[in-house]
Design a protein around this motif. Structure first.
Motif, PDB file in Angstrom:
ATOM      1  N   ILE A  18      -6.924   4.420 -17.694  1.00 16.05           N
ATOM      2  CA  ILE A  18      -6.452   3.859 -16.423  1.00 16.05           C
ATOM      3  C   ILE A  18      -7.554   4.069 -15.392  1.00 16.05           C
ATOM      4  N   LYS A  19      -8.180   2.973 -14.975  1.00 14.92           N
ATOM      5  CA  LYS A  19      -9.327   3.068 -14.064  1.00 14.92           C
ATOM      6  C   LYS A  19      -8.970   2.757 -12.623  1.00 14.92           C
ATOM      7  N   ARG A  20      -7.961   1.919 -12.425  1.00 19.29           N
ATOM      8  CA  ARG A  20      -7.527   1.603 -11.069  1.00 19.29           C
ATOM      9  C   ARG A  20      -6.047   1.240 -11.118  1.00 19.29           C
ATOM     10  N   PHE A  21      -5.385   1.414  -9.988  1.00 16.11           N
ATOM     11  CA  PHE A  21      -3.943   1.144  -9.922  1.00 16.11           C
ATOM     12  C   PHE A  21      -3.670  -0.234  -9.338  1.00 16.11           C
ATOM     13  N   HIS A  22      -2.577  -0.830  -9.778  1.00 13.69           N
ATOM     14  CA  HIS A  22      -2.220  -2.180  -9.357  1.00 13.69           C
ATOM     15  C   HIS A  22      -0.862  -2.223  -8.637  1.00 13.69           C
ATOM     16  N   SER A  23      -0.140  -1.114  -8.655  1.00 12.20           N
ATOM     17  CA  SER A  23       1.172  -1.054  -8.005  1.00 12.20           C
ATOM     18  C   SER A  23       1.286   0.214  -7.175  1.00 12.20           C
ATOM     19  N   PHE A  24       2.147   0.141  -6.134  1.00 18.31           N
ATOM     20  CA  PHE A  24       2.277   1.264  -5.210  1.00 18.31           C
ATOM     21  C   PHE A  24       3.729   1.414  -4.783  1.00 18.31           C
ATOM     22  N   ILE A  25       4.114   2.655  -4.450  1.00 18.31           N
ATOM     23  CA  ILE A  25       5.470   2.957  -4.001  1.00 18.31           C
ATOM     24  C   ILE A  25       5.401   3.836  -2.750  1.00 18.31           C
ATOM     25  N   ASN A  26       6.527   3.969  -2.070  1.00 18.92           N
ATOM     26  CA  ASN A  26       6.556   4.850  -0.900  1.00 18.92           C
ATOM     27  C   ASN A  26       6.974   6.257  -1.308  1.00 18.92           C
ATOM     28  N   GLU A  27       6.970   7.179  -0.353  1.00 15.55           N
ATOM     29  CA  GLU A  27       7.263   8.582  -0.651  1.00 15.55           C
ATOM     30  C   GLU A  27       8.699   8.778  -1.127  1.00 15.55           C
ATOM     31  N   THR A  78       0.853  -1.185   0.000  1.00 20.07           N
ATOM     32  CA  THR A  78       0.000   0.000   0.000  1.00 20.07           C
ATOM     33  C   THR A  78       0.888   1.233   0.000  1.00 20.07           C
ATOM     34  N   GLY A  79       0.421   2.286  -0.630  1.00 17.96           N
ATOM     35  CA  GLY A  79       1.219   3.495  -0.694  1.00 17.96           C
ATOM     36  C   GLY A  79       0.708   4.406  -1.782  1.00 17.96           C
ATOM     37  N   ILE A  80       1.623   5.042  -2.490  1.00 16.37           N
ATOM     38  CA  ILE A  80       1.279   5.982  -3.554  1.00 16.37           C
ATOM     39  C   ILE A  80       1.134   5.214  -4.861  1.00 16.37           C
ATOM     40  N   PRO A  81       0.050   5.395  -5.598  1.00 12.41           N
ATOM     41  CA  PRO A  81      -0.164   4.636  -6.841  1.00 12.41           C
ATOM     42  C   PRO A  81       0.892   4.943  -7.901  1.00 12.41           C
ATOM     43  N   CYS A  82       1.179   3.930  -8.713  1.00 10.63           N
ATOM     44  CA  CYS A  82       2.095   4.112  -9.828  1.00 10.63           C
ATOM     45  C   CYS A  82       1.706   3.174 -10.969  1.00 10.63           C
ATOM     46  N   VAL A  83       2.272   3.455 -12.130  1.00  8.27           N
ATOM     47  CA  VAL A  83       2.067   2.606 -13.308  1.00  8.27           C
ATOM     48  C   VAL A  83       3.435   2.183 -13.823  1.00  8.27           C
ATOM     49  N   ARG A  84       3.627   0.883 -14.024  1.00  7.44           N
ATOM     50  CA  ARG A  84       4.836   0.358 -14.653  1.00  7.44           C
ATOM     51  C   ARG A  84       4.497  -0.013 -16.086  1.00  7.44           C
ATOM     52  N   TYR A  85       5.490   0.060 -16.985  1.00  5.05           N
ATOM     53  CA  TYR A  85       5.179  -0.041 -18.415  1.00  5.05           C
ATOM     54  C   TYR A  85       4.500  -1.358 -18.780  1.00  5.05           C
TER      55      TYR A  85
END
Length: 413
Positions: A60-69, A42-49
């Motif tokens: 893009i309707k929902r995110f599947h990956s997350f990163i920290n600050e 859990t964290g900030i949403p991101c998109v990987r290629y």
């Protein structure tokens, strides 16, 4: 710069439409960072290629990956209206697949993602238009490389796109998004049915839940006592057509994707394995992922010679649909995985001798086998009906995209 109208395009543009290069409708930038090791639950949403190929279609309707600050601080933030392109891919035909981000949530783009920030076009419209086959052909010509294909901002800038007036762009996007919502709703209904099927299988195929009229004990048997390997081969013909085996759909007619990926390999193949109706097929290299199917068509078909084909030794003693249900259950797939042989993980395969040495438990009573199979077949029919409805919606949408995105059919604004 050459005139956009000189670009390869079969379109006769309707009144009010014009051709524009992507470089003239917005600014390009690139994503950065975000490796697999950077991801958190859990964290900030991101998109990987890679997710642009597997998870995001048009929007893009929902995110599947997350990163920290900390990772976000060194990554590229995306904003509402951005178009995200996959800068790398396996084939030229798919390079540059893209999706529009229409949300307001703080989110970031990883490396190998190219970002277009449009200033003179509607983002939702671009999400559909830039994945249309006429645009995909341009991206394919611009892609560079063989084993891994790349495309770069300077190349994407050259792509020519037909643009209607902004109000018409928004109306077209709204119409296509209606079809997307219907397709997505059917997808949720299918997923619910599949979860129910999985729960039924866990109970019915292990004997934990039984139909009340049956009390006889179940028996344990080797698969080799039930199934026999079939090794009949034939070249392609009008009577014997080449089918594929997919994890999602089992034995199924070839798709455009299969045609592209297998084209070079198939040129060297002279004969394929024959699969008769109700034969079971599995892919030794991908069985651990669930690559097993049954030929439910009323005709014999061909599959790759690398697959294993099996048939029932005694149809009077066993119900093939029940055998297949047991073999394709998550519990059994996990058991097959321990037979994997090979030094490279991606090439680990399950040999036929190991497959047939596996033991399963099954009702002794033929009628009980039949009743379990009939119940699961009804569930499969319900799922198949929803899947067919979803397929028809996709076909309708594809036809709409062809007409609306080329101006063949105009919308009232």
């Amino acid at each position: 710069m050459s005139n956009p109208s000189s670009f390869d395009s079969p379109l006769n543009l309707p009144e009010g439409w014009h051709l524009s290069r992507l470089g003239n409708i917005g600014r390009f930038t690139k994503g950065s960072g975000i490796t697999k090791a950077d991801l958190v639950e859990t964290g900030i949403p991101c998109v990987r290629y890679g997710e642009l190929y597997t998870n995001h279609n048009y929007v893009i309707k929902r995110f599947h990956s997350f990163i920290n600050e900390e990772v976000a601080a060194t990554s590229k933030r995306i904003h509402k209206g951005d178009i995200l392109f996959a800068g790398s891919g396996e084939t030229a035909a798919e390079i540059g697949k893209c999706a529009a981000y229409l949300g307001n949530e703080e989110a970031y783009a990883g490396g190998d993602i190219i970002i277009l920030r449009p200033e003179k076009a509607d983002a939702a419209f671009l999400g559909y238009s830039l994945n249309h086959e006429t645009i995909n052909r341009q991206k394919a010509k611009l892609g560079q490389g063989y084993s891994v294909v790349h495309i770069y901002p300077e190349l994407l800038k050259k792509i020519v796109i037909p643009l209607p007036p902004l109000p018409e762009q928004r109306k077209i996007a709204a119409i296509l998004s209606t079809w997307d919502r219907a397709i997505e709703l059917l997808g949720k209904q299918i997923a619910t049915k599949q979860r129910l099927k999985k729960a039924f299988m866990q109970r019915l195929l292990t004997g934990k839940v039984r139909f009340p009229e049956f009390e006889e004990d179940w028996k344990e048997v080797h698969l080799g006592e039930i199934l026999k390997s079939r090794n009949e081969k034939s070249p392609q013909s009008e009577q014997l057509q080449l089918y594929s085996l997919t994890i999602e759909e089992g034995v199924t007619p070839k798709t455009d994707r299969y045609d592209r990926e297998a084209l070079v390999k198939e040129e060297t193949i002279k004969e394929y394995k024959i699969v008769h109706p109700y034969d079971i097929v599995y892919n030794p290299a991908n069985l651990r992922w669930g690559a097993i199917g049954i030929n439910t068509f009323d005709k014999s078909v061909l599959v790759s010679p690398i697959y294993e084909v099996l048939y029932l030794r005694d149809p009077k003693q066993y119900i093939v649909e029940l055998i297949f249900a047991i073999l394709s259950s998550p519990r059994q797939i996990t058991k097959f995985s321990r037979f994997g042989e090979g030094t490279i993980y991606e090439r680990i395969s399950v040999k036929i001798k190991d497959f047939l040495s596996e033991r399963i438990i099954i009702p002794r009573n033929y009628n009980e086998q039949h009743q379990i199979a009939a119940f699961l077949n009804r569930v499969n029919w319900e799922i198949g009906t929803l899947q067919e409805e979803q397929r028809l919606y996709r076909l309708q949408k594809r036809g709409l995209m062809q007409k609306l995105l080329t101006g063949e059919v105009r919308v009232r604004v």
